[in-house]
Every structure is written in structure tokens, then in C-alpha cells.
Design an enzyme around this catalytic site. Structure first.
Site, PDB file in Angstrom:
ATOM      1  N   ARG A   1     -10.447 -11.992   1.861  1.00 25.57           N
ATOM      2  CA  ARG A   1     -10.708 -12.548   1.267  1.00 25.57           C
ATOM      3  C   ARG A   1     -10.307 -14.177   1.329  1.00 25.57           C
ATOM      4  O   ARG A   1     -11.100 -14.720   1.693  1.00 25.57           O
ATOM      5  CB  ARG A   1     -11.283 -11.993  -0.156  1.00 25.57           C
ATOM      6  CG  ARG A   1     -10.384 -12.189  -1.323  1.00 25.57           C
ATOM      7  CD  ARG A   1     -10.369 -11.227  -2.173  1.00 25.57           C
ATOM      8  NE  ARG A   1     -10.861  -9.738  -2.441  1.00 25.57           N
ATOM      9  CZ  ARG A   1     -10.976  -8.620  -3.083  1.00 25.57           C
ATOM     10  NH1 ARG A   1     -11.806  -8.984  -4.082  1.00 25.57           N
ATOM     11  NH2 ARG A   1     -11.395  -7.230  -2.844  1.00 25.57           N
TER      12      ARG A   1
ATOM     13  N   LYS B   1       1.091  -1.003  -0.166  1.00 24.24           N
ATOM     14  CA  LYS B   1      -0.535   0.054  -0.445  1.00 24.24           C
ATOM     15  C   LYS B   1       0.734   1.674  -0.167  1.00 24.24           C
ATOM     16  O   LYS B   1       1.746   1.155   0.242  1.00 24.24           O
ATOM     17  CB  LYS B   1      -0.972   0.263   1.430  1.00 24.24           C
ATOM     18  CG  LYS B   1      -1.993  -1.124   1.363  1.00 24.24           C
ATOM     19  CD  LYS B   1      -2.970  -0.853   2.426  1.00 24.24           C
ATOM     20  CE  LYS B   1      -3.743  -1.854   2.830  1.00 24.24           C
ATOM     21  NZ  LYS B   1      -5.110  -2.135   1.926  1.00 24.24           N
TER      22      LYS B   1
HETATM   23  N1  BES Z   1      -8.395  -3.348   4.278  1.00 16.35           N
HETATM   24  C1  BES Z   1      -8.249  -3.432   2.824  1.00 16.35           C
HETATM   25  C2  BES Z   1      -9.646  -2.015   2.465  1.00 16.35           C
HETATM   26  C3  BES Z   1      -9.627  -1.224   3.599  1.00 16.35           C
HETATM   27  C4  BES Z   1      -9.342  -0.678   3.034  1.00 16.35           C
HETATM   28  C5  BES Z   1     -10.484  -1.406   4.830  1.00 16.35           C
HETATM   29  C6  BES Z   1      -9.249   0.618   3.322  1.00 16.35           C
HETATM   30  C7  BES Z   1     -10.556  -0.036   5.116  1.00 16.35           C
HETATM   31  C8  BES Z   1      -9.394   1.424   4.664  1.00 16.35           C
HETATM   32  C9  BES Z   1      -7.928  -4.450   2.262  1.00 16.35           C
HETATM   33  O1  BES Z   1      -7.536  -5.567   3.028  1.00 16.35           O
HETATM   34  C10 BES Z   1      -7.649  -3.668   0.461  1.00 16.35           C
HETATM   35  O2  BES Z   1      -6.763  -3.445   0.722  1.00 16.35           O
HETATM   36  N2  BES Z   1      -8.919  -3.738  -0.051  1.00 16.35           N
HETATM   37  C11 BES Z   1      -8.414  -4.126  -1.423  1.00 16.35           C
HETATM   38  C12 BES Z   1      -8.582  -4.538  -2.868  1.00 16.35           C
HETATM   39  C13 BES Z   1      -8.175  -4.563  -4.764  1.00 16.35           C
HETATM   40  C14 BES Z   1      -6.292  -4.543  -3.953  1.00 16.35           C
HETATM   41  C15 BES Z   1      -8.814  -4.905  -5.115  1.00 16.35           C
HETATM   42  C16 BES Z   1      -8.710  -2.407  -1.931  1.00 16.35           C
HETATM   43  O3  BES Z   1      -9.598  -2.270  -1.269  1.00 16.35           O
HETATM   44  O4  BES Z   1      -8.219  -1.606  -1.965  1.00 16.35           O
HETATM   45 ZN    ZN Z   2      -5.542  -5.572   1.978  1.00 17.31          ZN
END
Ligand code: BES
Ligand code: ZN
Ligand code: ZN
Length: 501
Positions: free
Chosen positions: A353, A279
Site C-alpha cells: 500500500r 515474515k
Molecule cells: N505481499 C503480502 C501479501 C501476501 C500474502 C501476498 C500472502 C500473497 C500471499 C503483503 O505485503 C503483506 O505482507 N501483507 C500483510 C499486511 C499486514 C501486515 C497488515 C499481511 O497480509 O499479512
Molecule cells: Zn508485505
């Protein structure tokens, strides 16, 4: 005692019940009195006579009018107590118009009132005269604040009021239920507020063991060795980049009078860096809250046990830290989940997931009638519904019912579809399914569709995406604090109470 403990619990208030004002001490800091808005002034409810004689109420009305109190929802007005009243001040809490009063308005007003009492020792209140349970919840939830870890003790002006005495007759049972509910929410908030330096799979599992044992739950913890042996490929894949190995925690409440079987699953990523698909650094610190789903499930099941609900409830909580390292899962890897379905991992940041898939498959092995699962799963949830409204997916009827229950208790939630057109996107040439879509469309729904592949036929299920609602990055209002909110513990408990009927 376990080797692990939360370094800091949220500060809260002792809320107690008294059936009449004779038990109150003479040196109260304040009386907290609900008031209504009327067309041209404010109204003090007649039930206030149990703490204020008529001429005192008259004098109070004069003071409130003099300072321009409106009685609007959650308005807080502090005035000196009328001559002859055994308290230093009166704090009037606006409930808005009496004709439009509902439980949520009371919960918010009580929360705002509790937050306005910082630094005080002891107050008494009649706010429980309207929607009693909501009032109690609002007081406890509103008083909560997470102080964190400081060298110095917090200043008195920053600590919640020490004691709130609620005046109400014959309310013991409802009081207990409201208190257990609010304490379940506060426990969840404590877990979510705890930094990942202190909360990681091993310590988290140990803390859950200690709390669950206290209330009579059975607990089983699988370590990384057992997870490998038993085929939990999703949890292993996400956890393998970290020095702190993953765990799977199972909590069970199985009373003799159980009438239905309910499974819970919650995402327990104790920190989400994204892994190799790392990230951006800005805002990454919020990912201490990526275990909010599992914390909400733990808070729910502990509260359900304390309420002695006549249901068999089993929680399955996959706990892992998602880190990039030489041992981390790579984009392009193929993994086999518990139960055998394979996934092509195209993005290691779509890790929730992967661990949930294993946990859902395991939970379904017990053949539950209902499955409730929640996760801080997608940023797309926040894009679609904003920061405060959960996205609810699942089987049509139960999904709609859950969203309705959630709204009715003041946790905004909205039913969302699973999309037929994404059935094409989810196919992988080298595995059964892929963990992310090629398209940027409807990311929340794609995640829901992915999870649906692991839910057994015939189970009534909901998936609640709480990426936004679990953590409040804005300021506190009503009973909503900054940081961890404890969503969706109250919606889960209300659903269980309905299933137990
Ligand atoms: N933990 C994150 C989702 C999240 C984002 C929670 C902001 C709380 C606040 C999750 O694991 C994630 O990173 N999801 C990705 C999925 C994508 C790679 C398809 C996302 O939402 O960007
Ligand atoms: Zn994530
Ligand atoms: Zn995540």
C-alpha cells in the site's frame, strides 16, 4: 539489447491456424477432437467431418465407447486413430453436455487437452469449432509451463507439444486477438515465475523497457535519485532497506484515435521479506510473486498496444525490494507520499500500500477517467475469498462491473465493500493515516480503504487484490498452471475492450 533478460521463458506451443485439412502433413501425431456427453454415450460433433469422414467418425465412436469415454468436461481420452486416418492417434476432449456449453468450459477443456500433449511434435484440432477465441486461449495457456533453470535440457515427455494447427475458416482476426491475449498472460506468468535473484527493480525495469519498446509504447523510468527528488516517499521508504534501489516505470499507449483515458497501477515488490517486521521463513519463497500486480499490468498494456485499442492507457508501476537492514524503514517511522499525504508505518510488511499510494497519486495527476489497480496485497484476501477468487474494491458501479466481467471470462472475482467503521481505525495521532489497523478485522478492506485516500475525486476506480489468484500453489487444472497464473490480465483486457466500444 539491454544488459538484462529473463533467464528463462515458459515453454509454449506454436498454435497456428489453417482453413482446411488439405494443408496438414500426413504424419500428424494426433487429431484432437471435441466430443459431447449424451445421456447414454458420447457424441462427435458434425463439424468434425472436416477432418474425419463419416465411416471414420463411426469407427472412432466405437473406440470411444469401448474404452468408456463419457465426454464429461475436460475429460481426455486417447485412442488409436481409425484405419485410413492420417494421424497416429485421436485425442478426444470432453466438452460436457452440449446444452450447457459455455466459453469457460471450452477454455478449460482446450487447456486440459494441450497439457495432455506433452512430448508430441504436431497435432491438428477442431476444438475451435465451439467458442473459438476461448479455445485458442485455452490451448496456448494450457500448453504453457515454466521449466526454470536446469543443467540438463528438459525431457521430451515434459515439454509441450511443438505445434498445434487449429482448423477454422475466416477466423484470422479472432485468432490474432485470442493469441495476443494469451501471450499477454504468458508474459505476465514469465515475469512472476522469475526468481528475485534475476528479477529486481533495475533488471525488471530494463526488461519492461525492451518489451514495451517493441510494441510502440512510450516508457519512462525514474531511478532512486529522481524518486527522492520528486517526493515518492512511499517507494523510497520500502526500497531503502535493499542494496537494489527502487524504480518507477511508466508505460504509455496513446494512439491518435483514443476515445477514453485509462490509468493502470500494479504492485511491483520484487521480493517481500516483510522488512523489519520480518515474515516467518516458512513459505517466504512465494514472495518472489509479490510483483504479480505490476506484471499483470505490463502484460495487459503490451497486449492492448498490440491490439491497437483506441484508448489512452498509462501504466504506473512502482518497483521495490522490501528488505530488513540497517537502512530499512522502522516501525513507527512517518513518511510523506507523492502528493503530500503522510503515513505512520506501523508494520513494514504492509509495504504494498505504501508504494501503491505514491503510484496512484501520480497516476491521478493525469486526470484519467478510469483507474485500474491490482496487487498481491493482503493475506486477508485469501482468508476471505480463498486462493482463486480476487477481491474487488473501488467505486461502486465500476467495481461491480469489473467483478462481473472478470467472472464472465473465467477469472473468479467478487465485489467487496469499503467500511465506514474503518475510517476511525485509519487515523494516526502523528500522521494523516496509519498503514495498518489496530484490529485484525477485515484486513483486505482496510488496505482498500487506505488506497482510496490516494484516488482523486471523480475517477472510476477498481482495486483488485490478487494475493491468492496470482499464484497457484496447488496442481495444474484446465488452463491453470502451477505457480504464476497471469491473473487478472484477461479481466483487464476484457474491460479495456468494453471501454473501447
Ligand atoms: N505481499 C503480502 C501479501 C501476501 C500474502 C501476498 C500472502 C500473497 C500471499 C503483503 O505485503 C503483506 O505482507 N501483507 C500483510 C499486511 C499486514 C501486515 C497488515 C499481511 O497480509 O499479512
Ligand atoms: Zn508485505
Ligand atoms: Zn507484499
Amino acid at each position: 539489447m539491454s544488459r538484462f533478460a529473463l533467464p528463462c521463458r515458459g515453454l509454449s506451443t506454436a498454435v497456428e491456424l489453417a482453413s482446411d485439412a488439405t494443408a496438414l502433413p500426413g504424419d500428424l501425431d494426433a487429431l484432437v477432437i471435441p466430443i459431447f456427453a449424451t445421456d447414454d454415450s458420447v457424441e462427435i460433433p458434425t463439424s468434425t467431418t472436416k477432418v474425419l469422414e463419416d465411416d471414420h467418425a463411426e469407427a472412432l465412436l466405437g473406440s470411444l465407447n469401448a474404452v468408456g469415454a463419457k465426454g464429461s468436461a475436460a475429460e481426455i481420452t486417447r485412442v488409436p486413430a481409425p484405419e485410413g486416418v492420417d494421424a497416429a492417434a485421436v485425442i478426444a476432449v470432453g466438452l460436457g453436455s452440449e446444452a450447457e456449453l459455455d466459453a469457460e468450459q471450452v477454455r478449460r477443456a482446450a487447456g486440459a487437452a494441450a497439457r495432455s500433449l506433452n512430448g508430441l511434435e504436431h497435432v491438428a484440432t477442431t476444438v475451435g469449432d465451439f467458442h473459438f477465441q476461448a479455445a485458442i486461449e485455452g490451448l496456448i495457456l494450457g500448453a504453457y509451463s515454466y521449466a526454470g533453470m536446469h543443467k540438463e535440457e528438459p525431457k521430451a515427455s515434459e515439454t509441450p507439444v511443438k505445434k498445434i494447427t487449429v482448423l477454422a475458416e475466416n477466423a484470422e482476426e479472432d485468432f490474432e486477438l485470442a493469441k495476443i491475449t494469451a501471450e499477454g498472460v504468458c508474459f505476465t506468468r514469465d515475469l512472476v515465475n522469475t526468481p528475485s535473484s534475476h528479477l529486481y527493480p533495475e533488471s525488471y525495469a530494463a526488461i519492461l523497457e525492451e518489451e514495451a519498446t517493441k510494441v510502440g509504447l512510450d516508457i519512462e523510468i525514474l531511478d532512486e535519485q529522481q524518486l527522492k527528488e520528486q517526493g515518492y516517499g512511499g517507494i523510497i521508504a520500502v526500497g531503502q532497506g535493499s542494496q537494489r534501489p527502487p524504480r518507477l516505470v511508466r508505460l504509455t499507449w496513446n494512439p491518435e484515435n483514443a476515445t477514453k483515458t485509462v490509468a493502470f497501477v500494479g504492485k511491483g515488490i520484487t521480493f517481500d521479506t516483510g522488512g523489519i517486521s520480518i515474515k516467518p521463513s516458512s513459505g517466504m519463497e512465494d514472495m518472489i510473486s509479490d510483483m504479480g500486480g505490476s506484471a499483470a499490468v505490463a502484460g495487459t498494456v503490451i497486449a492492448a498496444a498490440r491490439m491497437k485499442l483506441p484508448l489512452k492507457i498509462t501504466a504506473t508501476l512502482p518497483l521495490a525490494e522490501n528488505m530488513p537492514s540497517g537502512t530499512a524503514t522502522r516501525p513507527g517511522d512517518v513518511i510523506a507520499h507523492y502528493g503530500g499525504i503522510t503515513s505512520e508505518v506501523l508494520n513494514t510488511d504492509a509495504e504494498g500500500r505504501l508504494v501503491l499510494a505514491d503510484a496512484i497519486a501520480r497516476a491521478c495527476e493525469d486526470e484519467p477517467e478510469y483507474l485500474l489497480e491490482t496487487a498481491t496485497l493482503t493475506g486477508a484476501q485469501i482468508v476471505a475469498l480463498g486462493a482463486r477468487t480476487s477481491g474487488v474494491m473501488g467505486s461502486d458501479e465500476f467495481r461491480d462491473r469489473f467483478a462481473e466481467i472478470s467472472r464472465s471470462i473465467g477469472e473468479p472475482a467478487w465485489a467487496m465493500p469499503l467500511l465506514e467503521e474503518q475510517e476511525q481505525d485509519i487515523k494516526s495521532p502523528i500522521a494523516d493515516i496509519r498503514n495498518v489497523s489496530n484490529s485484525r478485522n477485515a484486513g483486505m478492506l482496510y488496505a482498500g480503504l487506505y488506497l482510496s485516500k490516494f484516488v482523486a475525486e471523480g475517477v472510476q476506480w477498481v482495486h483488485v487484490d490478487i494475493a491468492g489468484p496470482s499464484f497457484n500453489k496447488a496442481s495444474a487444472t484446465g488452463y491453470l498452471p502451477v505457480r504464476a497464473t497471469g491473473v487478472p490480465v484477461r479481466a483487464f483486457l476484457a474491460t479495456l475492450q468494453e471501454l473501447a466500444k
